[in-house]
Motif scaffolding. Structure first.
Motif, PDB file in Angstrom:
ATOM      1  N   GLN A 199      66.057   0.074  13.442  1.00 34.10           N
ATOM      2  CA  GLN A 199      65.105   0.660  13.695  1.00 34.10           C
ATOM      3  C   GLN A 199      64.480   2.633  14.113  1.00 34.10           C
ATOM      4  O   GLN A 199      64.878   2.827  15.506  1.00 34.10           O
ATOM      5  CB  GLN A 199      63.914   0.294  15.048  1.00 34.10           C
ATOM      6  CG  GLN A 199      63.208  -0.970  14.934  1.00 34.10           C
ATOM      7  CD  GLN A 199      62.610  -1.567  15.780  1.00 34.10           C
ATOM      8  OE1 GLN A 199      63.353  -2.343  17.099  1.00 34.10           O
ATOM      9  NE2 GLN A 199      61.656  -0.650  16.629  1.00 34.10           N
ATOM     10  N   GLY A 200      66.432   2.465  13.320  1.00 38.32           N
ATOM     11  CA  GLY A 200      66.789   3.438  14.121  1.00 38.32           C
ATOM     12  C   GLY A 200      67.697   4.160  14.709  1.00 38.32           C
ATOM     13  O   GLY A 200      68.813   3.717  15.083  1.00 38.32           O
ATOM     14  N   GLU A 201      67.093   3.984  16.515  1.00 38.48           N
ATOM     15  CA  GLU A 201      68.178   4.012  16.896  1.00 38.48           C
ATOM     16  C   GLU A 201      68.977   2.336  17.637  1.00 38.48           C
ATOM     17  O   GLU A 201      69.605   2.751  18.578  1.00 38.48           O
ATOM     18  CB  GLU A 201      67.329   4.663  18.675  1.00 38.48           C
ATOM     19  CG  GLU A 201      67.164   6.306  18.484  1.00 38.48           C
ATOM     20  CD  GLU A 201      67.414   7.199  20.314  1.00 38.48           C
ATOM     21  OE1 GLU A 201      66.443   5.900  20.756  1.00 38.48           O
ATOM     22  OE2 GLU A 201      66.869   8.128  19.814  1.00 38.48           O
ATOM     23  N   LEU A 202      67.383   1.669  17.631  1.00 42.72           N
ATOM     24  CA  LEU A 202      68.629   0.190  17.733  1.00 42.72           C
ATOM     25  C   LEU A 202      68.561  -0.491  16.129  1.00 42.72           C
ATOM     26  O   LEU A 202      67.898  -0.426  15.362  1.00 42.72           O
ATOM     27  CB  LEU A 202      67.423  -0.246  18.242  1.00 42.72           C
ATOM     28  CG  LEU A 202      67.212  -1.974  19.359  1.00 42.72           C
ATOM     29  CD1 LEU A 202      68.483  -2.104  20.274  1.00 42.72           C
ATOM     30  CD2 LEU A 202      66.035  -2.317  19.277  1.00 42.72           C
ATOM     31  N   LYS A 203      70.007  -0.862  15.869  1.00 43.69           N
ATOM     32  CA  LYS A 203      70.107  -2.206  15.317  1.00 43.69           C
ATOM     33  C   LYS A 203      70.377  -3.316  15.905  1.00 43.69           C
ATOM     34  O   LYS A 203      71.070  -3.653  16.089  1.00 43.69           O
ATOM     35  CB  LYS A 203      71.391  -1.844  14.708  1.00 43.69           C
ATOM     36  CG  LYS A 203      71.205  -0.245  13.812  1.00 43.69           C
ATOM     37  CD  LYS A 203      72.935   0.101  13.253  1.00 43.69           C
ATOM     38  CE  LYS A 203      72.487   1.192  12.246  1.00 43.69           C
ATOM     39  NZ  LYS A 203      70.949   1.862  12.078  1.00 43.69           N
ATOM     40  N   PHE A 204      69.576  -4.843  15.475  1.00 44.47           N
ATOM     41  CA  PHE A 204      69.674  -5.754  15.703  1.00 44.47           C
ATOM     42  C   PHE A 204      69.642  -6.783  15.180  1.00 44.47           C
ATOM     43  O   PHE A 204      69.117  -6.581  13.994  1.00 44.47           O
ATOM     44  CB  PHE A 204      67.976  -6.197  16.743  1.00 44.47           C
ATOM     45  CG  PHE A 204      68.128  -7.201  17.567  1.00 44.47           C
ATOM     46  CD1 PHE A 204      68.990  -7.285  18.204  1.00 44.47           C
ATOM     47  CD2 PHE A 204      66.867  -7.890  16.833  1.00 44.47           C
ATOM     48  CE1 PHE A 204      69.011  -8.805  19.042  1.00 44.47           C
ATOM     49  CE2 PHE A 204      67.011  -9.400  17.709  1.00 44.47           C
ATOM     50  CZ  PHE A 204      67.721  -9.417  18.568  1.00 44.47           C
ATOM     51  N   LYS A 205      70.506  -7.496  14.956  1.00 45.73           N
ATOM     52  CA  LYS A 205      70.847  -8.945  13.902  1.00 45.73           C
ATOM     53  C   LYS A 205      70.363 -10.859  14.722  1.00 45.73           C
ATOM     54  O   LYS A 205      70.690 -10.524  15.801  1.00 45.73           O
ATOM     55  CB  LYS A 205      71.667  -9.235  13.119  1.00 45.73           C
ATOM     56  CG  LYS A 205      71.751  -7.530  12.202  1.00 45.73           C
ATOM     57  CD  LYS A 205      73.467  -7.934  11.924  1.00 45.73           C
ATOM     58  CE  LYS A 205      73.561  -7.136   9.858  1.00 45.73           C
ATOM     59  NZ  LYS A 205      75.100  -6.518   9.560  1.00 45.73           N
ATOM     60  N   LEU A 206      69.949 -11.045  14.226  1.00 44.88           N
ATOM     61  CA  LEU A 206      69.780 -12.794  15.044  1.00 44.88           C
ATOM     62  C   LEU A 206      70.290 -13.602  13.640  1.00 44.88           C
ATOM     63  O   LEU A 206      70.011 -13.457  11.898  1.00 44.88           O
ATOM     64  CB  LEU A 206      68.475 -13.619  15.149  1.00 44.88           C
ATOM     65  CG  LEU A 206      67.547 -12.145  16.684  1.00 44.88           C
ATOM     66  CD1 LEU A 206      66.258 -13.129  16.670  1.00 44.88           C
ATOM     67  CD2 LEU A 206      68.699 -12.822  17.808  1.00 44.88           C
ATOM     68  N   LYS A 207      71.436 -14.206  14.087  1.00 46.43           N
ATOM     69  CA  LYS A 207      72.329 -14.904  13.140  1.00 46.43           C
ATOM     70  C   LYS A 207      72.184 -17.007  13.100  1.00 46.43           C
ATOM     71  O   LYS A 207      72.314 -17.137  14.437  1.00 46.43           O
ATOM     72  CB  LYS A 207      73.118 -14.412  12.768  1.00 46.43           C
ATOM     73  CG  LYS A 207      73.948 -13.334  12.448  1.00 46.43           C
ATOM     74  CD  LYS A 207      75.584 -12.920  12.080  1.00 46.43           C
ATOM     75  CE  LYS A 207      75.370 -11.235  12.209  1.00 46.43           C
ATOM     76  NZ  LYS A 207      76.996 -10.987  11.643  1.00 46.43           N
ATOM     77  N   ASP A 208      71.917 -17.343  11.793  1.00 43.79           N
ATOM     78  CA  ASP A 208      72.146 -18.732  11.878  1.00 43.79           C
ATOM     79  C   ASP A 208      71.021 -19.307  13.444  1.00 43.79           C
ATOM     80  O   ASP A 208      71.048 -19.726  14.137  1.00 43.79           O
ATOM     81  CB  ASP A 208      73.298 -18.965  12.226  1.00 43.79           C
ATOM     82  CG  ASP A 208      73.512 -20.544  12.489  1.00 43.79           C
ATOM     83  OD1 ASP A 208      72.743 -21.454  11.533  1.00 43.79           O
ATOM     84  OD2 ASP A 208      74.340 -21.356  13.085  1.00 43.79           O
ATOM     85  N   MET A 209      69.879 -18.764  12.970  1.00 42.11           N
ATOM     86  CA  MET A 209      68.658 -19.377  14.151  1.00 42.11           C
ATOM     87  C   MET A 209      67.865 -20.939  13.578  1.00 42.11           C
ATOM     88  O   MET A 209      67.915 -21.134  12.763  1.00 42.11           O
ATOM     89  CB  MET A 209      67.793 -18.353  13.992  1.00 42.11           C
ATOM     90  CG  MET A 209      67.605 -16.766  13.898  1.00 42.11           C
ATOM     91  SD  MET A 209      66.218 -15.677  13.208  1.00 42.11           S
ATOM     92  CE  MET A 209      64.365 -16.408  14.294  1.00 42.11           C
ATOM     93  N   HIS A 210      67.654 -21.400  14.875  1.00 42.24           N
ATOM     94  CA  HIS A 210      67.323 -22.853  15.081  1.00 42.24           C
ATOM     95  C   HIS A 210      66.320 -22.431  15.860  1.00 42.24           C
ATOM     96  O   HIS A 210      65.769 -22.035  16.896  1.00 42.24           O
ATOM     97  CB  HIS A 210      67.657 -23.393  15.528  1.00 42.24           C
ATOM     98  CG  HIS A 210      69.465 -23.940  14.667  1.00 42.24           C
ATOM     99  ND1 HIS A 210      69.359 -24.920  13.756  1.00 42.24           N
ATOM    100  CD2 HIS A 210      70.770 -22.239  14.611  1.00 42.24           C
ATOM    101  CE1 HIS A 210      70.801 -24.486  13.455  1.00 42.24           C
ATOM    102  NE2 HIS A 210      71.108 -23.542  14.165  1.00 42.24           N
TER     103      HIS A 210
END
Length: 252
Positions: free
Chosen positions: A81-92
């Motif tokens: 989102q420009g100012e915010l970089k966010f990742k979720l990995k290996d989601m259950h």
């Protein structure tokens, strides 16, 4: 939430009997009874038949290449989102067994479909990476995450055209498919571990801030999230519509 909606939309399309899996036999599994386009109560039929089939579909069906949704597994959600970089990995994810189809409107004359779905609660356990700013507050971290969302309402609609391919059958025209999606979550609870390099005081305070300002955060991130969800759901539709003809999806 993005991947949750992807799985959800694929799930209830199967449930409605509107999508016939691409297998040698074109017979639907016994727990799915398709509706007819000529049914004067088509929308109510689609809603009821879909809700009847969902418990079976949640468990998955290998014969029709339907994966289990309890739990659902998602490899990656990536938000920039420009100012915010966010990742979720290996989601259950658990909770899709609470899915209910609230409304279905299938308008063949105007080539417009609409679906409304409700989920009581989903719980996501995953790994996360985050850097940037939330509400002007700098944030960074990498570690375990738990996200619980309650009372989720999703509305999805699309307009379509049909084309005739070499086999003489009609298919959805993917080049002109227009879709849109809205998602509303009544409440979300976040718990991110190991924020700020493991500083427990800062991490606990930031988790508290997130959970006290969920609506404000969802408003600020809403446009980006809707675009991501819509793009993912559209890619699911395209994979189906490319291989299954319109006449095989819908009974006369």
């Amino acid at each position: 939430m993005c991947s949750a909606m992807t799985l959800l939309l694929l799930l209830f399309l199967f449930a409605l009997g509107l999508v016939v899996p691409s297998v040698n036999s074109k017979q639907l599994p016994p727990y799915i009874t398709p509706c007819r386009k000529s049914d004067p109560n088509l929308n109510e039929c689609a809603k009821q038949r879909g809700n009847d089939a969902i418990p079976f579909l949640i468990r998955g069906d290998k014969a029709y290449k339907i994966p289990s949704f309890d739990p659902a597994h998602i490899s990656l959600v990536d938000v920039d989102q420009g100012e915010l970089k966010f990742k979720l990995k290996d989601m259950h994810m658990t909770g899709l067994n609470t899915t209910q189809i609230l409304d279905a409107k299938l308008d063949f004359k105007n080539k417009h479909f609409y679906f409304k779905v409700f989920i009581d609660e989903t719980k996501v356990v995953s790994r996360y990476e985050v850097s940037g700013k939330v509400a002007s507050i700098a944030i960074e971290g990498e570690g375990p995450a738990e996200i619980i969302s309650t009372n989720i309402t999703v509305e999805y609609f699309f307009d379509y055209d049909l084309i005739t391919k070499k086999d003489g059958k009609q298919y959805f025209n993917l080049d002109t498919l227009k879709s849109n999606l809205t998602a509303h979550v009544e409440k979300t609870h976040y718990n991110f571990g190991n924020l700020f390099g493991g500083n427990k005081l800062l991490g606990d305070n930031f988790n508290k801030f997130l959970n006290e300002n969920t609506h404000e955060l969802e408003d600020s991130a809403g446009k980006s999230n809707r675009e991501i969800i819509n793009a993912i759901v559209s890619s699911v539709f395209q994979g189906i519509f490319k291989n299954v003809s319109f006449d095989e999806m819908f009974l006369d």
